[in-house]
Design an enzyme around this catalytic site. Structure first.
Site: not given
Ligand code: MLT
Length: 280
Positions: A95, A220, A248
């Protein structure tokens, strides 16, 4: 346990977990977490040199503000120099860590042998997503980190009844909540601004020709499989794995599947298409 040591680079001190030897595999955590989200990848140190830093301001690293994702990528390049990593490394990011890995590939191509982009995307935020980040940044200033944990936790892990019923699910949620709450408010706010301000990387990533493994949890809810399908369509040397039962946090939720995919990718990286050869 993932022991860390402290490394001076880019004007601050980075907490870094390192283990194993051989090919460097750099694990870049998501928001608002730290190196501990890679606990399921400790086993990879039997095959490679695992380097899992806390990004600037997160976890045990110093420097509470970042000016953007590109600056975080420059930090990673400086950290690799400080760790005396001389050859190109495998950059693996989840992410936000995936956004950082993309910027390392574009800004410091000599540092990158291959990429593993996990539960991430190439596109910038929509105006609505940016507004939601601004709202969250204001709220965390008033109400503290719990508000971020409350906002994010329901979307981090797979939401299907089967996934929710897994043994260990409550412990994983509790560990994630603790990790979020431990991140400094100033870091969370700076990172929200950096995430909201990040550029669209679609054009830049068309020209990144290193072997790339794309991984996404089938469940996700933050960067759904379509995001990685679009990345696979434009990146010259990319292969996509969609992992059933993961949300996720694929490396944390399904570590055996994730680790096996990484090892297989390192053994047999996707080949070149359209004359785009992987760099030596
Ligand atoms: C992450 O998991 O790093 C965040 O959800 C990234 C994001 O919000 O774009």
């Amino acid at each position: 346990m993932m022991p860390v040591h402290h490394v001076a680079a880019a004007g601050t001190s980075f907490a870094v977990h390192t283990a194993g030897s051989g090919l460097p595999l750099v694990l870049l955590h998501g928001f608002p977490l730290d190196h501990r989200m890679w606990a399921g990848q400790v086993a990879l140190a039997e095959a490679v040199r695992v380097i899992a830093p806390d990004l600037r301001g997160f976890g045990g690293s110093g420097g509470s503000t970042t000016t953007g994702i590109a600056a975080l990528a420059d930090d990673v390049a400086a950290l690799l120099d400080a760790l005396r990593v001389t050859g190109p490394a495998v950059l693996c990011g989840l992410s936000m860590g995936g956004y950082v890995a993309q910027h390392v590939a574009v800004r410091h191509p000599e540092k990158v042998a291959s990429l593993v982009l996990v539960d991430t995307k190439l596109e910038a935020d929509t105006p609505e997503a940016r507004a939601a980040r601004d709202d969250l940044a204001a709220k965390v200033g008033r109400l503290g980190q719990e508000i971020v944990a409350d906002a994010m936790l329901p979307r981090l892990l797979a939401g299907s009844p089967a996934a929710r019923g897994l043994p260990g699910r409550a412990a994983t949620e509790a560990a994630l909540r603790r990790m979020i709450i431990e991140q400094p408010v100033a870091t969370i706010q700076a990172a929200l601004a950096a995430l909201g301000g990040r550029p669209d990387m679609t054009e830049a990533m068309r020209h990144v020709r290193v072997p790339t493994l794309l991984v996404v949890g089938a469940e996700d809810a933050i960067t759904p499989p379509e995001c990685l399908l679009r990345a696979e369509a434009i990146m010259p040397c990319a292969r996509l794995l969609v992992v059933p039962g993961a949300g996720h946090m694929t490396p944390l939720e399904t570590p055996e599947v994730f680790n096996a995919a990484v090892l297989e990718f390192l053994r047999a990286p996707p080949g070149a298409v359209d004359g785009a050869g992987p760099r030596a």
